[in-house]
Design an enzyme around this catalytic site. Structure first.
Site, short mmCIF file in Angstrom:
data_model
loop_
_atom_site.label_atom_id
_atom_site.label_comp_id
_atom_site.label_asym_id
_atom_site.label_seq_id
_atom_site.Cartn_x
_atom_site.Cartn_y
_atom_site.Cartn_z
N GLN A 1 -15.18 4.22 -7.02
CA GLN A 1 -14.58 3.00 -6.48
C GLN A 1 -13.09 3.22 -6.24
O GLN A 1 -12.42 2.37 -5.69
CB GLN A 1 -14.76 1.85 -7.49
N HIS B 1 -15.21 2.45 -1.82
CA HIS B 1 -14.16 1.47 -1.51
C HIS B 1 -13.09 2.05 -0.58
O HIS B 1 -12.01 1.47 -0.44
CB HIS B 1 -13.53 0.92 -2.79
N TYR C 1 0.83 -1.21 0.00
CA TYR C 1 0.00 0.00 0.00
C TYR C 1 0.86 1.26 0.00
O TYR C 1 0.54 2.24 -0.67
CB TYR C 1 -0.99 0.00 1.18
N VAL D 1 -9.60 4.68 -4.77
CA VAL D 1 -9.12 5.08 -3.44
C VAL D 1 -8.01 6.13 -3.55
O VAL D 1 -7.43 6.52 -2.55
CB VAL D 1 -8.61 3.84 -2.66
N ASP D 2 -7.75 6.59 -4.78
CA ASP D 2 -6.56 7.42 -5.01
C ASP D 2 -6.69 8.88 -4.59
O ASP D 2 -5.69 9.60 -4.52
CB ASP D 2 -6.11 7.32 -6.49
#
Ligand code: OAD
Length: 239
Positions: free
Chosen positions: A100, A118, A66, A102-103
């Site tokens: 959707q 998400h 991550y 996550v950036d």
């Protein structure tokens, strides 16, 4: 396939617009998608990384992955597709952007009403006390420890097998329930419940406009399907 004129008309005539975005909208910013050519999950086994079991087994390994994504994303900029959605939000009477991704690129572009179904790679959550916070530290020791209780901290994203954040999801459903246009951008529409929002829009009689580089399982079922890059097509939809 439909023409760009049909797509423009749908956007111009809609007063309540909901948008569902996926990894494809950030592709032009340099962030790999999950599936298809160059897809990220091709290089990593998702079940090794994005599950609670994997995190319980090896939190450092999962965090390193991550953190490498966070470093990569921090170098990327929102593109013309993200910016076009900001312009559409400014023009619409009612607008909700459901992503959707996550950036965080929609936030950085300036979108205001964003529902991150998400999660958000820039949030962290303590497994001990539940404390959540924005965390942009790219140099922290991994796995990070909670500043409140020293508990184990996890990325604030939804993993495989987990349920979506309930309040955010319910808001997304409400937005689609009352929209007259759902604009679906850069998603393979293979992951549920997110893809089910397209079924919901059709069920409530909203128009559905898809913008995607390739055909998806929904392309033949929607009112208008435009093939192309989001960064090139979306600016053409702004009045
Ligand atoms: P996918 O990788 O499944 O799909 C990306 C889609 O974007 C494909 O349909 C591509 O054709 C399209 N695409 C690629 N480049 C594009 C471009 N420049 N312009 C427009 N479209 C383009 O990504 P998602 O559908 O977002 O979930 O994946 C959904 C979920 O699967 C993700 O949120 C993630 C993953 O498992 C979680 O992490 C919970």
């Amino acid at each position: 396939m439909s023409s760009i004129d049909d797509a423009r008309r749908l956007v111009a005539e809609a007063s309540s617009i909901a948008v569902l975005t996926g990894a494809g909208i950030s592709a032009e910013s340099g962030i790999p998608t999950f599936r298809g050519a160059g897809g990220m999950w091709g290089n990593f086994r998702a079940e090794d990384l994005a599950t609670t079991e994997a995190f319980a087994r090896d939190p450092k390994f999962v965090w390193e992955w991550y953190q490498s994504r966070r470093v990569e994303i921090a170098r990327c900029e929102p593109n013309a597709g993200h910016r076009a959605l900001v312009a559409i939000e400014e023009q619409a009477d009612e607008f909700t952007l459901i992503t959707q991704n996550v950036d965080g690129l929609h936030d950085r572009a300036g979108s205001k009403r964003v529902l991150k179904i998400h999660g958000d790679i820039w949030m962290t959550r303590c497994l001990g006390c539940g404390y959540q916070r924005i965390n942009r530290d790219l140099e922290m020791e991994l796995p990070p420890k909670c500043g409140e209780c020293s508990g184990m901290v996890r990325p604030g994203v939804v993993w495989f097998g987990e349920t979506l954040p309930r309040i955010v999801w319910e808001e997304a459903e409400r937005a689609v329930n009352r929209c007259d246009l759902l604009l679906v951008v850069g998603t393979s529409a293979q992951v549920y419940p997110a893809a089910g929002l397209i079924d919901l829009a059709r069920h409530v009689g909203a128009s559905v406009l898809e913008v995607n580089l390739d055909a998806t399982a929904y392309s033949n079922a929607v009112d208008c399907s435009v093939r192309g890059k989001a960064a090139e097509v979306l600016p053409l939809l702004v009045a």
